[in-house]
Design an enzyme around this catalytic site. Structure first.
Site, PDB file in Angstrom:
ATOM      1  N   ASN A   7      -5.235 -39.140  -8.108  1.00  0.00           N
ATOM      2  CA  ASN A   7      -4.104 -38.427  -8.700  1.00  0.00           C
ATOM      3  C   ASN A   7      -2.954 -38.471  -7.701  1.00  0.00           C
ATOM      4  OD1 ASN A   7      -2.321 -36.683  -9.868  1.00  0.00           O
ATOM      5  ND2 ASN A   7      -3.755 -34.962 -10.058  1.00  0.00           N
ATOM      6  N   ARG A  90      -5.378 -40.702 -12.858  1.00  0.00           N
ATOM      7  CA  ARG A  90      -4.727 -39.710 -13.701  1.00  0.00           C
ATOM      8  C   ARG A  90      -3.279 -40.129 -13.893  1.00  0.00           C
ATOM      9  NH1 ARG A  90      -1.817 -34.766 -13.573  1.00  0.00           N
ATOM     10  NH2 ARG A  90      -2.719 -33.218 -14.982  1.00  0.00           N
ATOM     11  N   HIS A 179      -1.884 -31.077 -19.992  1.00  0.00           N
ATOM     12  CA  HIS A 179      -3.143 -30.380 -19.706  1.00  0.00           C
ATOM     13  C   HIS A 179      -4.257 -30.847 -20.642  1.00  0.00           C
ATOM     14  CE1 HIS A 179      -1.011 -26.612 -17.816  1.00  0.00           C
ATOM     15  NE2 HIS A 179      -1.257 -27.538 -16.915  1.00  0.00           N
ATOM     16  N   ARG A 240       8.421 -21.848 -14.090  1.00  0.00           N
ATOM     17  CA  ARG A 240       9.057 -22.383 -15.297  1.00  0.00           C
ATOM     18  C   ARG A 240       9.207 -21.294 -16.345  1.00  0.00           C
ATOM     19  NH1 ARG A 240       4.880 -27.039 -16.132  1.00  0.00           N
ATOM     20  NH2 ARG A 240       4.662 -27.371 -13.893  1.00  0.00           N
ATOM     21  N   GLU A 386     -10.658 -31.158 -14.132  1.00  0.00           N
ATOM     22  CA  GLU A 386      -9.952 -32.319 -14.667  1.00  0.00           C
ATOM     23  C   GLU A 386     -10.455 -33.622 -14.047  1.00  0.00           C
ATOM     24  OE1 GLU A 386      -6.141 -29.648 -14.175  1.00  0.00           O
ATOM     25  OE2 GLU A 386      -5.555 -31.432 -15.291  1.00  0.00           O
TER      26      GLU A 386
END
Ligand SMILES: Nc1ncnc2c1ncn2[C@@H]1O[C@H](COP(=O)(O)OP(=O)(O)O)[C@@H](O)[C@H]1O
Ligand SMILES: Nc1ncnc2c1ncn2[C@@H]1O[C@H](COP(=O)(O)OP(=O)(O)O)[C@@H](O)[C@H]1O
Lengths: 410, 410
Positions: A7, A90, A179, A240, A386
């Site tokens: 990743n 990823r 996600h 955010r 993940e």
């Protein structure tokens, strides 16, 4: 099989090793501050932790350091680079083109780069990581696994915005969702825990981390999710803002003369828990200050939880029912308070929390049921993984690909 | 009492007369294209319709024409201007200052104008109308009734966006909500129809017109609503896009170089049913084309209804239950198809539609129950009447004001 999962971020490289012979002995490594001072590697595995500073360098040096760490005689992960049998990458954005994991070749790599306008902060780095990894591991198959792909099953009424239809048709503006690896992983894990098949359930999955999203999963397929064209839509997150009236942006441009870049910075870096609380983007600190009586921190906490609650209600309406509700990621796994507040009033939808189980559930690595025994909806805390999902998708892609190749050969 | 209700728009003047002695004999008038060619007046009342062209002129001339029409010997509305005992003005934005109807004086008028940055298309015109009306009817009380005021009861977790808290504190950026007069009116009418008091109910009200919004009303108080800082947020509307990832705006600014004004035009005038269908902002035409097999029209229709459904679910979650669900305004009152599609799958929340009652309900002026007799939630079609609500609020404000003045005099 020994799968290396990669990743690549803006100044970081995360890697993991999954060995199908020892599926629980995972090794996770993290190199941060690549390209600046203070580059550091930390690697954790069954044989312990390895941590050291690295000389300044770019991605090539980081890959070298990763290889050395993996082959470190004390860590005992692999003896030589050739022990790696596949690499799973990823990739954040698959656009409309990549609706599932795919074996990487030059055309695929170009396709990932072509999607850079949709994910300017991620896809170019993901592509650079792939290029570097193919140089270091030229003999093994590389697979791209996309964080958007799980949401490729959204129906059009869920992915369309109210824009003129050429904005979808020609420019690809739609809800993509993110996600996906996490939502997919926890829904599969929940089904296994309940000894049933994913396609027997209506699931709402709440991934509450520093980024946060909710996903409606009907019979194993994502049918709606709160992140949209970008990961900025939906829930309130660490920094955010999530859902906001677009008229606010026009107002700020008009009255304060904010540029598009300034608005982007405001909504993505100055907002969320951090902006509302004025304290921190870390939910633990926000909860602490709220407990201590800070009004802004309390407002941040309540607003965060209220929005989770509304999405749960919206997605139950979208699917026409609910069997399993999942909390995952840092906040979802760690905060009993957030879970309880988010579920206030949802008794009317068959969600009955067991307060004691909920309080006891935090921080573990096991799947825990936190609903009461009589609750029509099963509520679970499910640790996400993940990287494991990427490893699985990588192997699944290779075996499918192998099947196709051998059947074509016949 | 004879109340004149005024609603001043950019090139139009809508007026109504409510006479407390004949509460059902309402007169409605509409002057359009003020300030351009083709200015036209239409007035409907119990004695028939009056319609004629007007010479070109401004608001002063329009007010003159209105007075003549009201005093027209055939229309038999009033004999002279002095028959008007009060004037109620619809004002769009009350900001944080005006949380209820208020008797107008110079300070109030200045306050309304001060809120113009929040509603640049409406408040300046509303203020101009008030000024003109006070000149024409100098001897009577004028009352300002705000479309935002009903939502002043929203709790902070519902009105806060995820922005830094000074954006709320200092700049007043929050969810204000609109359609307050309509949501308030239909919730009171529904309670009266059910022979109960508004404060005994949890209500979701769906105002689906060319503008559209959903409102959660808990014990008579608005606790959440889908329009926000501007009337552009929330549902898909005739030409407005409603909820959208703010990242789409940043993307369009970056990749297409669209200016703030162009984006505003796109989201508010080119989008919604019109943009999605590519055909019309009128739901009747969209439904017709969808029936005829047009794919874009069908997508527009489904996306519109899906979003209504999600808001209903979200607001049931917000209130922890639901007693009464209301449909109102052009689409809400007119389209059995939209109502049925929006409610698909909501049986799990106790909403059971009676298909036959639903089909029969369209277009009437009566309140109609469209849920089945066994439905836990009562679903009603309630014709809205914002003008009547303004007349009522005007009278209520005057009697309250009268009480205050007389008690102070003692
Ligand atoms: N015990 C806890 N209680 C509340 N919040 C927690 C807890 N542990 C972690 N968090 C929150 O989770 C966030 C990180 O979640 P994580 O899923 O690890 O993040 P990311 O989205 O970056 O992968 C942190 O910002 C922190 O606020
Ligand atoms: N019978 C009907 N079926 C479907 N839609 C209708 C019907 N009648 C009116 N409408 C829709 O209602 C909209 C106008 O609603 P209305 O409440 O009168 O609007 P406004 O919000 O402008 O006050 C029109 O755009 C039209 O699409």
């Amino acid at each position: 099989e020994c799968v290396l999962v990669l990743n690549c971020g803006s100044s970081s490289l995360k890697y993991s090793i999954f060995d199908t012979r020892n599926p629980d002995d995972t090794v996770h490594g993290h190199i941060e501050s690549i390209g600046t001072y203070g580059t550091r590697l930390v690697q954790r595995g069954p044989k312990g932790v390895l941590a050291h500073e690295l000389p300044q360098g770019g991605y090539a040096e980081a890959f070298g350091a990763m290889l050395s760490a993996l082959m470190d005689p004390h860590a005992q992960v692999i003896r030589e680079a050739s022990a790696i049998s596949a690499v799973g990458h990823r990739v954040v954005h698959g656009g409309r083109k990549f609706t599932g994991a795919v074996l990487i070749d030059d055309v695929v790599l170009a396709g990932i780069e072509l999607l850079s306008p949709l994910a300017p902060l991620h896809n170019p780095l993901n592509a650079a990581g792939i290029r570097e990894a193919r140089r270091v591991f030229p003999a093994v198959p590389h697979v791209a696994v996309f964080d958007t792909a799980f949401h490729a099953t959204l129906p059009s009424h869920a992915y369309l915005y109210g824009l003129p239809n050429e904005y979808y048709e020609d420019k690809g503006i739609r809800r993509y969702g993110f996600h996906g690896l996490s939502h997919n992983y926890v829904s599969l894990a929940a089904a296994r825990f309940l000894k049933r098949r994913p396609r027997e359930f209506k699931i709402v999955s709440c991934h509450l981390g520093s980024g946060a999203s909710v996903c409606a999963i009907d019979h194993g397929r994502s049918v709606d999710t709160s992140m949209g064209f970008t990961p900025g839509e939906g829930l309130i997150m660490g920094t955010r803002c999530g859902d906001i009236d677009s008229g606010v942006l026009a107002f700020l441009a008009r009255t304060e003369g904010l540029s598009a870049a300034q608005i982007d910075d405001l909504l993505n870096k100055q907002s969320g828990l951090f902006g509302l609380s004025g304290i921190s983007s870390d939910m633990r600190e926000v909860e602490q200050e709220a407990d201590a009586g800070d009004a802004e921190a309390l407002a941040a906490l309540k607003t965060f939880c209220y929005r989770v609650r509304k999405y749960i209600g919206a997605y139950i309406a979208a699917m026409g029912g609910l069997d399993v509700l999942i909390f995952t990621a840092g906040i979802g796994q760690g905060s009993a308070g957030v879970r309880a507040t988010a579920l206030q009033g949802l008794r009317c939808m068959g969600i009955l929390l067991d307060e004691e189980r909920n309080r006891a559930a935090s921080g573990g690595t096991e799947i825990t049921r936190i609903s009461s025994d009589t609750s029509p909806v099963t509520v679970l805390v499910v640790p996400t993984d993940e990287e494991r999902m990427i490893a699985r998708e990588t192997l699944r892609t290779l075996s499918r690909d192998y099947l196709v190749r051998t059947s074509e050969a016949c």
